[in-house]
Scaffold this active site. Structure first.
Site, PDB file in Angstrom:
ATOM      1  CB  CYS A 188      69.925   7.490  35.006  1.00  0.00           C
ATOM      2  SG  CYS A 188      68.223   7.314  35.612  1.00  0.00           S
TER       3      CYS A 188
ATOM      4  CG  HIS B 213      70.500   2.516  34.255  1.00  0.00           C
ATOM      5  ND1 HIS B 213      71.427   3.225  34.985  1.00  0.00           N
ATOM      6  CD2 HIS B 213      69.285   3.051  34.569  1.00  0.00           C
ATOM      7  CE1 HIS B 213      70.805   4.156  35.702  1.00  0.00           C
ATOM      8  NE2 HIS B 213      69.515   4.069  35.462  1.00  0.00           N
TER       9      HIS B 213
END
Length: 486
Positions: free
Chosen positions: A332, A428
């Site tokens: 991310c 994630h």
């Protein structure tokens, strides 16, 4: 419908874990149970089935309750971006930012929306187990409170107060809370739990009795230090501050502790690998040269944390690691930092700004006002995995660049360097897949045990529930939950 709220004498006394354990214990008894937290403050979050986000602790509690994640479980989520500002999430969606100047007024205005979620949730189950935030003893925050007694009074639910004996002073913290809170707030409390006890319970019998005598509350149990808790995801970054690397023969994986680190539970699956030593590197400490893999984690303030990395000299350490042939994984915000540039033209994270990245991937990121929140399934290293995306901004890479993964059948995600040693992804949770983790670790010479992290968490939740059944008066807690407070 029954309900019970656990509040604490302070932060990090174990409320989140106790709620998760109670959810699983009650679910094992055949009850339909759901977790609820009116207001949470955390940069660790999870994506829900209804396309929003909630605190990671509530996600774990939902798993414990064997229930799908839903935004009603955590209607207000504050995600710190700077020392005095937080991103405000209401019913799973970004609603703007809150600063210290408007925090109290804005919080008070959110109570009706919190109660809307509460009413919807309570209609869907037999019992709701509620987690408070911080402590009701913080009487300076009582006005406009929606996280502790403000909610308990508005929803008319009984409270059990949790004290942490491991940190010391548990008698004073429980008795002191009784002394400083408003009498009408104290009337909501039906008892207490002493958590994290080590040693012979008989040695605390007099102390336990003293708490009952001085507060007028009944004790619901003395919970020992349960080893299963270590295998559960941690929500609070304070846990990271306690961890320090030990000298071992295991392969070292290092992760810098950024000031606004987010979703660091992505790394939890590495903790179950017996041949891996995960080191969270605090500020003021160089990234170790012996690390085989450096993981750049998520962040709630990508540009600020990128600049902080430079201040720490971590960028030099990372570039040296790359020259030595070391592997780097960015997740991310960590992926964004691996690129050439990160721009925030709308001031999403603060002032309008732009900074250069590490330049290890030929990619550029522009932060935007739209937040991507979606659960995904994909393939990386020829292995299937499930995870979720949670980011603001888009990252562009050159045509023909090698993606890290393929999502939902045909959508490319992230980017890899030509030699495969620098990797960035927006996904994630991907390390929870035992097969993918095995494939990734093989590149740094680690033979993985291939354990599915979700199975590890399930086992830990069962152990936790059984432990609470032994050490808590759960029948008494259920009876209290069925009471109506006046």
């Amino acid at each position: 419908m029954a309900a019970l709220m656990l509040q604490g004498t302070g932060s990090d006394v174990g409320k989140s874990v106790l709620v998760a354990g109670l959810c699983r214990a009650l679910a094992n008894r055949g009850l339909r149970v759901l977790p609820f937290k009116p207001q949470n403050m955390s940069n660790n979050a999870a994506v829900t089935v209804d396309g929003g986000e909630i605190g990671r602790a509530q996600a774990l509690q939902a798993i414990a309750a064997r229930a799908p994640l839903h935004t009603d479980m955590n209607p207000v989520l504050l995600k710190p971006q700077a020392d005095r500002t937080s991103q405000l999430i209401v019913h799973g969606q970004v609603r703007g930012t809150l600063g210290s100047a408007n925090f109290r007024e804005a919080r008070r205005n959110l109570l009706p929306e919190v109660l809307q979620s509460w009413e919807r949730l309570r209609q869907r189950c037999d019992v709701v187990v509620i987690e408070g935030a911080g402590s009701p003893a913080e009487i300076n925050l009582r006005e406009g409170d929606i996280a502790n007694m403000g909610f308990a009074r508005a929803a008319n639910v009984p409270v059990v107060l949790v004290g942490d004996i491991d940190r010391g002073g548990v008698i004073a913290s429980l008795v002191g809370t009784r002394g400083v809170i408003d009498p009408d707030d104290a009337a909501m409390i039906g008892g207490f739990i002493v958590n994290k006890f080590r040693g012979d319970p008989a040695l605390f019998a007099d102390g336990y009795a003293a708490i009952e005598d001085r507060t007028g509350w009944r004790g619901f149990g003395l919970v020992p230090w349960l080893s299963s808790v270590a295998r559960l995801p941690s929500e609070d970054a304070v846990v990271l501050e306690r961890g320090r690397r030990r000298d071992t023969d295991r392969v070292l994986v290092a992760c810098p502790m950024l000031p606004r680190i987010a979703n660091f539970d992505d790394l939890d699956p590495l903790k179950v690998e017996p041949r891996v030593e995960l080191a969270m590197i605090p500020p003021g400490t160089p990234l170790p040269a012996e690390a085989a893999l450096i993981v750049l984690p998520g962040s709630k303030a990508t540009i600020a944390d990128m600049n902080f990395m430079r201040e720490q000299g971590w960028d030099i350490d990372i570039l040296a690691h790359r020259r030595r042939g070391g592997m780097i994984l960015g997740i991310c915000a960590g992926y964004q930092m691996l690129g050439r540039m990160i721009a925030d033209p709308l001031g999403v994270e603060g002032p309008v700004s732009c900074t250069t990245g590490l330049g290890l991937l030929d990619a550029e990121t522009v932060l935007g006002s739209r937040k991507t929140l979606t659960q995904v399934a994909g393939v990386a290293f020829s292995q299937q995995f499930e995870g979720y995306e949670m980011h603001m901004g888009t990252t562009s890479a050159p045509l023909g660049a090698q993606p890290f993964a393929t999502l939902d059948g045909d959508r490319p995600d992230g980017m890899m360097s030509a030699d495969g040693l620098v990797m960035g992804t927006y996904c994630h949770g991907l390390l929870a897949s035992g097969d993918l983790r095995r494939a990734l670790l093989s590149h740094i010479g680690v033979r993985s045990n291939g354990a599915d992290h979700d199975v590890v968490v399930e086992g830990a939740l069962e152990e936790l529930a059984h432990g609470l059944e032994r050490h808590l008066d759960i029948d008494g807690l259920v009876a209290l939950a069925m009471e109506q407070r006046g």
